[in-house]
Motif scaffolding. Structure first.
Motif, mmCIF file in Angstrom:
data_model
loop_
_atom_site.group_PDB
_atom_site.id
_atom_site.type_symbol
_atom_site.label_atom_id
_atom_site.label_comp_id
_atom_site.label_asym_id
_atom_site.label_seq_id
_atom_site.Cartn_x
_atom_site.Cartn_y
_atom_site.Cartn_z
ATOM 1 N N PHE A 267 31.174 65.191 -7.349
ATOM 2 C CA PHE A 267 30.404 66.217 -7.622
ATOM 3 C C PHE A 267 29.532 66.003 -9.188
ATOM 4 O O PHE A 267 29.845 65.447 -9.931
ATOM 5 N N GLY A 268 28.328 66.548 -8.878
ATOM 6 C CA GLY A 268 27.218 66.189 -10.013
ATOM 7 C C GLY A 268 26.905 64.811 -9.706
ATOM 8 O O GLY A 268 26.970 63.909 -8.824
ATOM 9 N N ALA A 269 26.558 64.099 -10.911
ATOM 10 C CA ALA A 269 26.357 62.842 -11.024
ATOM 11 C C ALA A 269 27.361 61.739 -10.980
ATOM 12 O O ALA A 269 28.375 62.140 -11.595
ATOM 13 N N SER A 270 27.374 60.709 -10.144
ATOM 14 C CA SER A 270 28.546 59.670 -10.082
ATOM 15 C C SER A 270 27.981 58.227 -10.303
ATOM 16 O O SER A 270 26.980 57.901 -9.607
ATOM 17 N N PRO A 271 28.649 57.611 -10.895
ATOM 18 C CA PRO A 271 28.390 56.044 -10.985
ATOM 19 C C PRO A 271 28.228 55.336 -9.638
ATOM 20 O O PRO A 271 27.347 54.306 -9.739
ATOM 21 N N ARG A 272 29.019 55.496 -8.600
ATOM 22 C CA ARG A 272 28.855 54.997 -7.333
ATOM 23 C C ARG A 272 28.679 55.959 -6.140
ATOM 24 O O ARG A 272 29.426 57.103 -6.298
ATOM 25 N N PRO A 273 28.101 55.615 -5.334
ATOM 26 C CA PRO A 273 27.777 56.583 -4.061
ATOM 27 C C PRO A 273 28.916 56.848 -3.372
ATOM 28 O O PRO A 273 30.181 56.199 -3.280
ATOM 29 N N LEU A 274 28.985 58.150 -2.517
ATOM 30 C CA LEU A 274 29.979 58.264 -1.602
ATOM 31 C C LEU A 274 30.184 57.168 -0.677
ATOM 32 O O LEU A 274 29.328 56.394 -0.020
ATOM 33 N N GLY A 275 31.502 56.887 -0.428
ATOM 34 C CA GLY A 275 31.836 55.599 0.476
ATOM 35 C C GLY A 275 31.965 54.354 -0.087
ATOM 36 O O GLY A 275 32.586 53.485 0.664
ATOM 37 N N SER A 276 31.829 54.164 -1.433
ATOM 38 C CA SER A 276 32.101 53.047 -2.210
ATOM 39 C C SER A 276 33.500 52.637 -2.116
ATOM 40 O O SER A 276 34.255 53.562 -2.155
ATOM 41 N N PRO B 118 27.171 60.443 7.266
ATOM 42 C CA PRO B 118 27.799 60.477 5.940
ATOM 43 C C PRO B 118 29.356 60.480 5.891
ATOM 44 O O PRO B 118 29.765 61.210 6.910
ATOM 45 N N LEU B 119 30.146 59.904 5.062
ATOM 46 C CA LEU B 119 31.449 60.030 4.988
ATOM 47 C C LEU B 119 31.837 61.565 4.696
ATOM 48 O O LEU B 119 30.965 62.210 4.341
ATOM 49 N N SER B 120 32.839 61.970 5.488
ATOM 50 C CA SER B 120 33.414 63.413 5.461
ATOM 51 C C SER B 120 34.805 63.506 5.374
ATOM 52 O O SER B 120 35.412 62.837 5.949
ATOM 53 N N ILE B 121 35.396 64.584 4.961
ATOM 54 C CA ILE B 121 36.775 65.058 4.944
ATOM 55 C C ILE B 121 37.043 66.253 5.686
ATOM 56 O O ILE B 121 36.304 67.113 5.043
ATOM 57 N N THR B 122 37.542 66.350 6.869
ATOM 58 C CA THR B 122 37.553 67.767 7.496
ATOM 59 C C THR B 122 39.136 67.884 7.820
ATOM 60 O O THR B 122 39.875 67.189 8.496
ATOM 61 N N GLY B 123 39.576 68.987 7.118
ATOM 62 C CA GLY B 123 41.312 69.101 7.296
ATOM 63 C C GLY B 123 41.900 68.144 6.470
ATOM 64 O O GLY B 123 41.558 67.839 5.357
ATOM 65 N N ASN B 124 42.694 67.199 7.088
ATOM 66 C CA ASN B 124 43.445 66.151 6.824
ATOM 67 C C ASN B 124 42.931 64.884 7.163
ATOM 68 O O ASN B 124 43.594 63.901 7.064
ATOM 69 N N VAL B 125 41.714 64.890 7.839
ATOM 70 C CA VAL B 125 41.319 63.650 8.310
ATOM 71 C C VAL B 125 39.951 63.074 7.541
ATOM 72 O O VAL B 125 38.824 63.850 7.578
ATOM 73 N N LEU B 126 39.846 62.068 7.139
ATOM 74 C CA LEU B 126 38.822 61.133 6.669
ATOM 75 C C LEU B 126 38.085 60.570 7.770
ATOM 76 O O LEU B 126 38.686 60.051 8.688
ATOM 77 N N VAL B 127 36.669 60.739 7.820
ATOM 78 C CA VAL B 127 35.718 59.951 9.007
ATOM 79 C C VAL B 127 34.744 59.135 8.009
ATOM 80 O O VAL B 127 34.069 59.967 7.255
ATOM 81 N N ASP C 57 32.053 56.002 8.272
ATOM 82 C CA ASP C 57 31.403 55.129 9.207
ATOM 83 C C ASP C 57 30.699 53.959 8.565
ATOM 84 O O ASP C 57 30.475 53.926 7.364
ATOM 85 N N PHE C 58 30.990 52.708 9.312
ATOM 86 C CA PHE C 58 30.635 51.457 8.991
ATOM 87 C C PHE C 58 29.382 50.914 9.890
ATOM 88 O O PHE C 58 29.460 50.758 10.904
ATOM 89 N N GLY C 59 28.264 50.770 9.351
ATOM 90 C CA GLY C 59 27.170 50.149 9.666
ATOM 91 C C GLY C 59 26.572 48.848 9.308
ATOM 92 O O GLY C 59 27.063 48.387 8.069
ATOM 93 N N PRO C 60 25.866 48.285 9.957
ATOM 94 C CA PRO C 60 25.123 47.008 9.613
ATOM 95 C C PRO C 60 24.462 47.048 8.329
ATOM 96 O O PRO C 60 23.920 48.084 7.878
ATOM 97 N N ARG C 61 24.482 45.974 7.598
ATOM 98 C CA ARG C 61 23.812 45.831 6.339
ATOM 99 C C ARG C 61 22.185 46.027 6.553
ATOM 100 O O ARG C 61 21.725 45.411 7.806
ATOM 101 N N TYR C 62 21.409 46.568 5.975
ATOM 102 C CA TYR C 62 20.004 46.769 6.136
ATOM 103 C C TYR C 62 19.346 45.691 5.627
ATOM 104 O O TYR C 62 19.637 44.949 4.916
ATOM 105 N N ARG C 63 18.347 45.236 6.757
ATOM 106 C CA ARG C 63 17.742 43.997 6.413
ATOM 107 C C ARG C 63 16.070 44.141 6.279
ATOM 108 O O ARG C 63 15.548 45.348 6.822
#
Length: 325
Positions: A31-40, A151-160, A162-168
């Motif tokens: 919420f607002g600014a954060s030191p690390r992005p979502l999914g860290s 993007p990472l999301s939470i729906t109800g009681n479930v975290l979703v 995704d893990f993808g390859p590192r960008y090159r």
């Protein structure tokens, strides 16, 4: 070089296979600014050894204090919130108004968790995307193959998540601009490969962390081409740049760019048409490369290029969220 996700997941596998209990901690809301992005992510074993980062130090220290007091999640995941007051913002080093929610998952040294973590690591090692779904109430995982990450999301009681390859980032030409781009890209967690068939240019290259390739440009493009790779030509030599572009524009790449002025770029497009590259393929070319911010120096141009890549990645992520989630 491995991504931070590979390092965190690999560390978890290592302490679990030694029979040690541990935790996997993930930034699941900001919420607002954060030191690390979502999914860290961060992995921590029962001795308090930490791999990865959630805040740069303060929240990690709080988790370690909870571990020492025996207050960290023991049987089921729990969500911890930080930054709910001005005092907490100051204590945890969060920007004013910033809040974070951290999902803390206990990992028991079982074959099940080792297999699931190993499956994730194997997918990332082979540049395949994977989705994990976590039942926050029970801690149960499910994994599935995916073609695009959302993007990472939470729906109800479930975290979703995704893990993808590192960008090159494949740079054609080992020059000063390539050095500047490499330094910024490495700091942004790109894997950087610099290709230059000219031995004298390779001999002068000295950027730690960027890989050096002596392959012909078209061969290098073929070797690294996938939807998570960007190719940028930088030599100003059509014999080298056009060879790379002819291959790159026929591949499924995240981004294809070429250094040069508006006039130079138009001449390049005309040459590519004469080389039987279709109008549709040529339209994929970003040239002049980078955002038009009035950049002149090598570092300014590098900044404009990396800003454009960041913008395109963000736009693609938002489009997937609107259209599919």
């Amino acid at each position: 070089m491995k991504s931070i996700e590979q390092i965190v997941l690999g560390a978890a596998i290592e302490f679990l296979t030694k029979g040690e209990f541990g935790w996997l901690c993930t930034v699941v809301k900001t919420f607002g600014a954060s030191p690390r992005p979502l999914g860290s992510m961060l992995a921590m074993d029962s001795r308090g050894v930490v791999f990865g980062s959630l805040s740069g130090g303060c929240i990690e220290e709080e988790l370690l204090d909870k571990l020492r007091r025996g207050e960290l999640a023991a049987t089921h995941p729990e969500i911890l919130e930080y930054g709910v007051s001005a005092e907490e913002n100051e204590r945890f080093g969060l920007p004013c108004g910033g809040r974070m929610q951290i999902l803390v998952e206990p990992l028991a040294p079982s074959a099940e968790f080792c297999i699931l973590l190993g499956e994730l690591c194997n997918a990332l090692d082979h540049r395949r995307a994977k989705r994990r779904q976590v039942n926050i109430g029970t801690g149960q995982w499910q994994l599935e193959d995916i073609t695009e990450c959302e993007p990472l999301s939470i729906t109800g009681n479930v975290l979703v998540q995704d893990f993808g390859p590192r960008y090159r980032l494949l740079l054609i030409g080992a020059n000063e601009l390539a050095r500047c781009i490499s330094e910024i890209a490495l700091a942004m967690d790109y894997r950087v490969i610099v290709c230059d068939p000219r031995e004298d240019r390779r001999d002068q290259w000295a950027v730690t962390g960027a890989e050096l390739s002596a392959s012909m440009p078209d061969d290098a493009v073929s070797e690294f081409a996938d939807p998570y790779t960007a190719v940028i030509t930088l030599t100003h030599d059509p014999r080298i740049d056009d060879m790379a572009l002819m291959q790159a524009l026929t591949e499924s790449l995240f981004y294809v760019g070429a250094l040069g002025s508006v006039r130079t770029s138009e001449k390049r497009r005309q040459r590519l048409k004469q080389l039987d590259i279709s109008d549709e393929q040529i339209d994929r070319l970003y040239a002049p490369v980078g955002l038009p911010i009035g950049s002149k120096s090598a570092m300014e141009i590098a900044l404009a290029i990396m800003a454009q890549l960041t913008q395109l990645r963000s736009t693609a992520s938002k489009a997937r969220t609107v259209n599919g989630g």
